[in-house]
Design a protein around this motif. Structure first.
Motif, PDB file in Angstrom:
ATOM      1  N   ARG A   1     -15.782   1.721  18.707  1.00 12.08           N
ATOM      2  CA  ARG A   1     -17.115   1.191  19.030  1.00 12.08           C
ATOM      3  C   ARG A   1     -17.668   0.262  17.956  1.00 12.08           C
ATOM      4  O   ARG A   1     -18.519  -0.576  18.251  1.00 12.08           O
ATOM      5  N   HIS A   2     -17.241   0.455  16.719  1.00 14.58           N
ATOM      6  CA  HIS A   2     -17.820  -0.289  15.598  1.00 14.58           C
ATOM      7  C   HIS A   2     -16.749  -1.160  14.956  1.00 14.58           C
ATOM      8  O   HIS A   2     -16.054  -0.738  14.035  1.00 14.58           O
ATOM      9  N   LYS A   3     -16.635  -2.369  15.424  1.00  9.92           N
ATOM     10  CA  LYS A   3     -15.614  -3.284  14.902  1.00  9.92           C
ATOM     11  C   LYS A   3     -15.859  -3.637  13.438  1.00  9.92           C
ATOM     12  O   LYS A   3     -14.950  -4.083  12.749  1.00  9.92           O
ATOM     13  N   ASP A   4     -17.082  -3.404  12.944  1.00 13.43           N
ATOM     14  CA  ASP A   4     -17.363  -3.648  11.530  1.00 13.43           C
ATOM     15  C   ASP A   4     -16.705  -2.599  10.622  1.00 13.43           C
ATOM     16  O   ASP A   4     -16.740  -2.725   9.403  1.00 13.43           O
ATOM     17  N   TYR A   5     -16.066  -1.592  11.215  1.00 14.73           N
ATOM     18  CA  TYR A   5     -15.298  -0.606  10.445  1.00 14.73           C
ATOM     19  C   TYR A   5     -13.844  -1.054  10.261  1.00 14.73           C
ATOM     20  O   TYR A   5     -13.089  -0.425   9.535  1.00 14.73           O
ATOM     21  N   ASP A   6     -13.456  -2.138  10.926  1.00 14.68           N
ATOM     22  CA  ASP A   6     -12.062  -2.580  10.906  1.00 14.68           C
ATOM     23  C   ASP A   6     -11.522  -2.855   9.506  1.00 14.68           C
ATOM     24  O   ASP A   6     -10.319  -2.726   9.260  1.00 14.68           O
ATOM     25  N   ASP A   7     -12.402  -3.214   8.573  1.00 13.70           N
ATOM     26  CA  ASP A   7     -11.932  -3.539   7.229  1.00 13.70           C
ATOM     27  C   ASP A   7     -11.355  -2.332   6.483  1.00 13.70           C
ATOM     28  O   ASP A   7     -10.600  -2.504   5.525  1.00 13.70           O
ATOM     29  N   VAL A   8     -11.695  -1.129   6.920  1.00 12.38           N
ATOM     30  CA  VAL A   8     -11.149   0.072   6.272  1.00 12.38           C
ATOM     31  C   VAL A   8     -10.154   0.814   7.160  1.00 12.38           C
ATOM     32  O   VAL A   8      -9.665   1.880   6.792  1.00 12.38           O
ATOM     33  N   LEU A   9      -9.869   0.273   8.322  1.00 11.55           N
ATOM     34  CA  LEU A   9      -8.953   0.911   9.265  1.00 11.55           C
ATOM     35  C   LEU A   9      -7.516   0.720   8.817  1.00 11.55           C
ATOM     36  O   LEU A   9      -7.050  -0.406   8.623  1.00 11.55           O
ATOM     37  N   LEU A  10      -6.793   1.816   8.644  1.00 15.09           N
ATOM     38  CA  LEU A  10      -5.375   1.760   8.318  1.00 15.09           C
ATOM     39  C   LEU A  10      -4.622   1.547   9.613  1.00 15.09           C
ATOM     40  O   LEU A  10      -4.674   2.360  10.525  1.00 15.09           O
ATOM     41  N   LYS A  11      -3.950   0.416   9.698  1.00 16.81           N
ATOM     42  CA  LYS A  11      -3.262   0.059  10.946  1.00 16.81           C
ATOM     43  C   LYS A  11      -1.786   0.298  10.848  1.00 16.81           C
ATOM     44  O   LYS A  11      -1.193   0.326   9.831  1.00 16.81           O
TER      45      LYS A  11
ATOM     46  N   ILE B   1      -8.706   4.071   5.997  1.00 19.89           N
ATOM     47  CA  ILE B   1      -8.880   5.321   6.752  1.00 19.89           C
ATOM     48  C   ILE B   1      -7.985   5.316   7.980  1.00 19.89           C
ATOM     49  O   ILE B   1      -7.923   4.328   8.712  1.00 19.89           O
ATOM     50  N   MET B   2      -7.329   6.449   8.201  1.00 16.16           N
ATOM     51  CA  MET B   2      -6.578   6.676   9.431  1.00 16.16           C
ATOM     52  C   MET B   2      -7.377   7.700  10.245  1.00 16.16           C
ATOM     53  O   MET B   2      -7.410   8.875   9.895  1.00 16.16           O
ATOM     54  N   PRO B   3      -8.065   7.264  11.311  1.00 19.94           N
ATOM     55  CA  PRO B   3      -8.897   8.186  12.089  1.00 19.94           C
ATOM     56  C   PRO B   3      -8.067   8.985  13.104  1.00 19.94           C
ATOM     57  O   PRO B   3      -7.862   8.553  14.237  1.00 19.94           O
ATOM     58  N   LEU B   4      -7.585  10.137  12.699  1.00 16.93           N
ATOM     59  CA  LEU B   4      -6.801  10.984  13.599  1.00 16.93           C
ATOM     60  C   LEU B   4      -7.689  11.816  14.522  1.00 16.93           C
ATOM     61  O   LEU B   4      -7.260  12.207  15.603  1.00 16.93           O
ATOM     62  N   CYS B   5      -8.886  12.090  14.098  1.00 14.07           N
ATOM     63  CA  CYS B   5      -9.844  12.849  14.903  1.00 14.07           C
ATOM     64  C   CYS B   5     -10.287  11.983  16.086  1.00 14.07           C
ATOM     65  O   CYS B   5     -10.640  10.817  15.907  1.00 14.07           O
ATOM     66  N   PRO B   6     -10.269  12.517  17.296  1.00 16.40           N
ATOM     67  CA  PRO B   6     -10.684  11.731  18.467  1.00 16.40           C
ATOM     68  C   PRO B   6     -12.110  11.180  18.357  1.00 16.40           C
ATOM     69  O   PRO B   6     -12.365  10.049  18.768  1.00 16.40           O
ATOM     70  N   PHE B   7     -13.022  11.954  17.784  1.00 14.19           N
ATOM     71  CA  PHE B   7     -14.393  11.456  17.633  1.00 14.19           C
ATOM     72  C   PHE B   7     -14.431  10.294  16.645  1.00 14.19           C
ATOM     73  O   PHE B   7     -15.058   9.262  16.911  1.00 14.19           O
ATOM     74  N   ALA B   8     -13.781  10.446  15.506  1.00 16.72           N
ATOM     75  CA  ALA B   8     -13.748   9.363  14.517  1.00 16.72           C
ATOM     76  C   ALA B   8     -13.085   8.123  15.110  1.00 16.72           C
ATOM     77  O   ALA B   8     -13.576   7.002  14.919  1.00 16.72           O
ATOM     78  N   GLN B   9     -12.011   8.308  15.852  1.00 13.74           N
ATOM     79  CA  GLN B   9     -11.333   7.164  16.485  1.00 13.74           C
ATOM     80  C   GLN B   9     -12.281   6.452  17.447  1.00 13.74           C
ATOM     81  O   GLN B   9     -12.324   5.226  17.488  1.00 13.74           O
TER      82      GLN B   9
END
Length: 58
Positions: free
Chosen positions: A48-58, A35-43
Protein backbone atom coordinates in the motif's frame (compact mmCIF):
# COMPACT_ATOMS: atom_id res chain seq x y z
CA UNK A 1 13.09 -9.03 8.60
CA UNK A 2 9.57 -8.49 9.88
CA UNK A 3 8.22 -11.98 10.40
CA UNK A 4 5.37 -11.21 12.78
CA UNK A 5 3.38 -8.24 14.01
CA UNK A 6 1.07 -8.34 17.01
CA UNK A 7 -1.46 -5.85 18.33
CA UNK A 8 -3.53 -6.70 21.39
CA UNK A 9 -7.24 -7.12 20.88
CA UNK A 10 -7.99 -3.94 22.83
CA UNK A 11 -5.98 -1.88 20.29
CA UNK A 12 -7.15 -3.47 17.05
CA UNK A 13 -8.87 -1.24 14.54
CA UNK A 14 -7.09 1.88 15.81
CA UNK A 15 -4.22 1.97 13.31
CA UNK A 16 -1.67 0.66 15.80
CA UNK A 17 -0.40 -2.04 13.42
CA UNK A 18 0.06 0.51 10.64
CA UNK A 19 1.96 2.79 13.03
CA UNK A 20 4.15 -0.11 14.13
CA UNK A 21 5.16 -0.87 10.54
CA UNK A 22 5.63 2.84 9.77
CA UNK A 23 8.03 3.24 12.69
CA UNK A 24 10.01 0.15 11.70
CA UNK A 25 10.31 1.58 8.18
CA UNK A 26 11.42 4.97 9.54
CA UNK A 27 14.08 3.26 11.65
CA UNK A 28 15.28 1.25 8.66
CA UNK A 29 15.44 4.40 6.52
CA UNK A 30 17.47 6.21 9.18
CA UNK A 31 19.88 3.29 9.68
CA UNK A 32 20.15 2.21 6.02
CA UNK A 33 18.65 -1.21 6.73
CA UNK A 34 16.60 -3.29 4.27
CA UNK A 35 13.44 -5.09 5.39
CA UNK A 36 12.02 -8.41 4.25
CA UNK A 37 8.30 -8.30 5.19
CA UNK A 38 7.43 -11.95 5.80
CA UNK A 39 4.41 -11.10 7.94
CA UNK A 40 1.26 -10.85 5.79
CA UNK A 41 0.19 -7.63 7.52
CA UNK A 42 3.60 -6.00 7.04
CA UNK A 43 3.64 -7.13 3.40
CA UNK A 44 0.22 -5.54 2.86
CA UNK A 45 1.54 -2.26 4.27
CA UNK A 46 4.52 -2.38 1.89
CA UNK A 47 2.10 -3.05 -0.98
CA UNK A 48 0.00 0.00 0.00
CA UNK A 49 2.87 2.39 0.72
CA UNK A 50 5.22 2.66 -2.24
CA UNK A 51 7.27 5.18 -0.23
CA UNK A 52 8.51 2.16 1.77
CA UNK A 53 10.17 0.71 -1.35
CA UNK A 54 13.54 2.23 -0.46
CA UNK A 55 13.91 -0.18 2.47
CA UNK A 56 12.29 -3.21 0.82
CA UNK A 57 14.66 -6.15 0.41
CA UNK A 58 13.88 -7.53 -3.02
Amino acid sequence: MVDHTFVSDSLRGQGVGQELVRRVVEFAQKEGIKIMPLCPFAQSQFDRHKDYDDVLLK
